[in-house]
Design a protein around this motif. Structure first.
Motif, PDB file in Angstrom:
ATOM      1  N   GLU A  63      -3.708  -7.154   1.660  1.00 44.14           N
ATOM      2  CA  GLU A  63      -2.869  -7.783   0.639  1.00 44.14           C
ATOM      3  C   GLU A  63      -3.533  -7.650  -0.727  1.00 44.14           C
ATOM      4  O   GLU A  63      -2.872  -7.685  -1.747  1.00 44.14           O
ATOM      5  CB  GLU A  63      -2.628  -9.273   0.934  1.00 44.14           C
ATOM      6  N   ASP A  64      -4.848  -7.533  -0.734  1.00 41.58           N
ATOM      7  CA  ASP A  64      -5.622  -7.403  -1.962  1.00 41.58           C
ATOM      8  C   ASP A  64      -5.685  -5.920  -2.343  1.00 41.58           C
ATOM      9  O   ASP A  64      -6.092  -5.084  -1.544  1.00 41.58           O
ATOM     10  CB  ASP A  64      -7.028  -7.960  -1.723  1.00 41.58           C
ATOM     11  N   GLU A  65      -5.293  -5.594  -3.571  1.00 38.51           N
ATOM     12  CA  GLU A  65      -5.257  -4.192  -3.994  1.00 38.51           C
ATOM     13  C   GLU A  65      -6.636  -3.557  -4.026  1.00 38.51           C
ATOM     14  O   GLU A  65      -6.775  -2.362  -3.779  1.00 38.51           O
ATOM     15  CB  GLU A  65      -4.561  -4.059  -5.340  1.00 38.51           C
ATOM     16  N   LYS A 100       1.561   1.491   1.908  1.00 33.52           N
ATOM     17  CA  LYS A 100       2.158   2.198   0.770  1.00 33.52           C
ATOM     18  C   LYS A 100       3.595   1.736   0.523  1.00 33.52           C
ATOM     19  O   LYS A 100       4.040   1.637  -0.616  1.00 33.52           O
ATOM     20  CB  LYS A 100       2.126   3.705   1.019  1.00 33.52           C
ATOM     21  N   ALA A 101       4.315   1.426   1.594  1.00 27.86           N
ATOM     22  CA  ALA A 101       5.714   1.024   1.475  1.00 27.86           C
ATOM     23  C   ALA A 101       5.883  -0.452   1.116  1.00 27.86           C
ATOM     24  O   ALA A 101       6.994  -0.902   0.856  1.00 27.86           O
ATOM     25  CB  ALA A 101       6.446   1.315   2.790  1.00 27.86           C
ATOM     26  N   ARG A 102       4.793  -1.186   1.080  1.00 25.61           N
ATOM     27  CA  ARG A 102       4.859  -2.623   0.817  1.00 25.61           C
ATOM     28  C   ARG A 102       5.332  -2.909  -0.605  1.00 25.61           C
ATOM     29  O   ARG A 102       4.801  -2.336  -1.564  1.00 25.61           O
ATOM     30  CB  ARG A 102       3.460  -3.215   1.030  1.00 25.61           C
ATOM     31  N   SER A 106       0.965  -2.156  -6.747  1.00 29.54           N
ATOM     32  CA  SER A 106       1.026  -1.516  -8.062  1.00 29.54           C
ATOM     33  C   SER A 106       1.193  -0.009  -7.912  1.00 29.54           C
ATOM     34  O   SER A 106       0.779   0.584  -6.918  1.00 29.54           O
ATOM     35  CB  SER A 106      -0.241  -1.822  -8.865  1.00 29.54           C
ATOM     36  N   SER A 107       1.801   0.590  -8.909  1.00 28.64           N
ATOM     37  CA  SER A 107       2.033   2.041  -8.883  1.00 28.64           C
ATOM     38  C   SER A 107       0.722   2.801  -8.780  1.00 28.64           C
ATOM     39  O   SER A 107       0.631   3.802  -8.072  1.00 28.64           O
ATOM     40  CB  SER A 107       2.767   2.483 -10.147  1.00 28.64           C
ATOM     41  N   ARG A 108      -0.298   2.339  -9.472  1.00 33.44           N
ATOM     42  CA  ARG A 108      -1.596   3.021  -9.467  1.00 33.44           C
ATOM     43  C   ARG A 108      -2.159   3.113  -8.055  1.00 33.44           C
ATOM     44  O   ARG A 108      -2.576   4.175  -7.592  1.00 33.44           O
ATOM     45  CB  ARG A 108      -2.575   2.280 -10.392  1.00 33.44           C
ATOM     46  N   ASP A 115      -1.786  10.209  -2.827  1.00 28.65           N
ATOM     47  CA  ASP A 115      -2.789  11.274  -2.942  1.00 28.65           C
ATOM     48  C   ASP A 115      -3.582  11.416  -1.649  1.00 28.65           C
ATOM     49  O   ASP A 115      -3.881  12.530  -1.206  1.00 28.65           O
ATOM     50  CB  ASP A 115      -3.747  11.002  -4.104  1.00 28.65           C
ATOM     51  N   LEU A 116      -3.911  10.287  -1.041  1.00 32.46           N
ATOM     52  CA  LEU A 116      -4.651  10.307   0.222  1.00 32.46           C
ATOM     53  C   LEU A 116      -3.829  10.984   1.320  1.00 32.46           C
ATOM     54  O   LEU A 116      -4.344  11.832   2.059  1.00 32.46           O
ATOM     55  CB  LEU A 116      -5.024   8.877   0.639  1.00 32.46           C
ATOM     56  N   LEU A 117      -2.560  10.634   1.419  1.00 37.41           N
ATOM     57  CA  LEU A 117      -1.685  11.244   2.425  1.00 37.41           C
ATOM     58  C   LEU A 117      -1.532  12.746   2.177  1.00 37.41           C
ATOM     59  O   LEU A 117      -1.570  13.546   3.119  1.00 37.41           O
ATOM     60  CB  LEU A 117      -0.317  10.555   2.436  1.00 37.41           C
ATOM     61  N   GLU A 118      -1.401  13.137   0.915  1.00 36.58           N
ATOM     62  CA  GLU A 118      -1.297  14.560   0.583  1.00 36.58           C
ATOM     63  C   GLU A 118      -2.593  15.295   0.894  1.00 36.58           C
ATOM     64  O   GLU A 118      -2.566  16.442   1.348  1.00 36.58           O
ATOM     65  CB  GLU A 118      -0.940  14.738  -0.895  1.00 36.58           C
ATOM     66  N   LEU A 119      -3.731  14.647   0.666  1.00 39.68           N
ATOM     67  CA  LEU A 119      -5.028  15.248   0.966  1.00 39.68           C
ATOM     68  C   LEU A 119      -5.156  15.531   2.458  1.00 39.68           C
ATOM     69  O   LEU A 119      -5.614  16.598   2.865  1.00 39.68           O
ATOM     70  CB  LEU A 119      -6.153  14.323   0.491  1.00 39.68           C
ATOM     71  N   ARG A 120      -4.710  14.602   3.273  1.00 39.29           N
ATOM     72  CA  ARG A 120      -4.765  14.827   4.722  1.00 39.29           C
ATOM     73  C   ARG A 120      -3.810  15.954   5.120  1.00 39.29           C
ATOM     74  O   ARG A 120      -4.156  16.804   5.943  1.00 39.29           O
ATOM     75  CB  ARG A 120      -4.424  13.558   5.495  1.00 39.29           C
ATOM     76  N   ASP A 121      -2.614  15.957   4.539  1.00 34.89           N
ATOM     77  CA  ASP A 121      -1.651  17.023   4.844  1.00 34.89           C
ATOM     78  C   ASP A 121      -2.202  18.399   4.459  1.00 34.89           C
ATOM     79  O   ASP A 121      -1.878  19.401   5.083  1.00 34.89           O
ATOM     80  CB  ASP A 121      -0.323  16.786   4.123  1.00 34.89           C
TER      81      ASP A 121
END
Length: 150
Positions: A63-65, A100-102, A106-108, A115-121
């Motif tokens: 819950e904490d960013e 991510k879907a929560r 924040s957008s940041r 970026d993390l998901l794209e890095l894994r892909d």
């Protein structure tokens, strides 16, 4: 349970000083996570510690960013090596997608997760790899051939 707050935030501090303390705390926490990931990459921390202790705690406190950023830092730094345990990592990335879907994130931080998901892909190959010093021979190899003189 929320992430630990900076210990020296007191009402006597001005808003600017409190913000500075929060920034110091964030840098300290992200640095600590990156250090753990680097120790893992050197095989000084076993994968069981990462999968049994670190990641579940970070997901639980997501819950904490700052904690979400810490999770992203851990996975960005050690993800390639964690792929050896693909089944476990797949479950972690299911959690990352839920976070991510929560709403309210924040957008940041959301884009850090994207970026993390794209890095894994991309099989853990960074899009913008830093270019360090190169030998002159390498530069000449990559330079376009000069046009013939007319």
């Amino acid at each position: 349970a929320p992430a630990p707050a900076p210990a020296n935030l007191t009402p006597q501090l001005s808003a600017e000083e409190q913000e500075l303390e929060k920034m110091k705390h964030k840098r300290w926490m992200l640095g600590r996570i990156k250090f753990i990931a680097e120790l893992f990459k050197l095989s000084l921390v076993p994968p069981v510690i990462i999968f049994r202790d670190c990641i579940p705690r970070l997901v639980k406190m997501s819950e904490d960013e700052l904690v979400v950023e810490s999770l992203a830092q851990l996975l960005t730094t050690a993800g390639k090596q964690l792929e050896k345990e693909k089944d476990k990592l797949d479950k972690v990335f299911e959690d990352v997608k839920k976070i991510k879907a929560r709403p309210g994130l924040s957008s940041r931080v959301r884009f850090k997760l994207v970026d993390l998901l794209e890095l894994r892909d991309a099989k853990w190959v960074e899009r913008n790899q830093p270019i360090g010093p190169r030998k002159i021979a390498e530069i000449r190899e990559q330079a376009p051939a000069p046009a013939p003189a007319a």
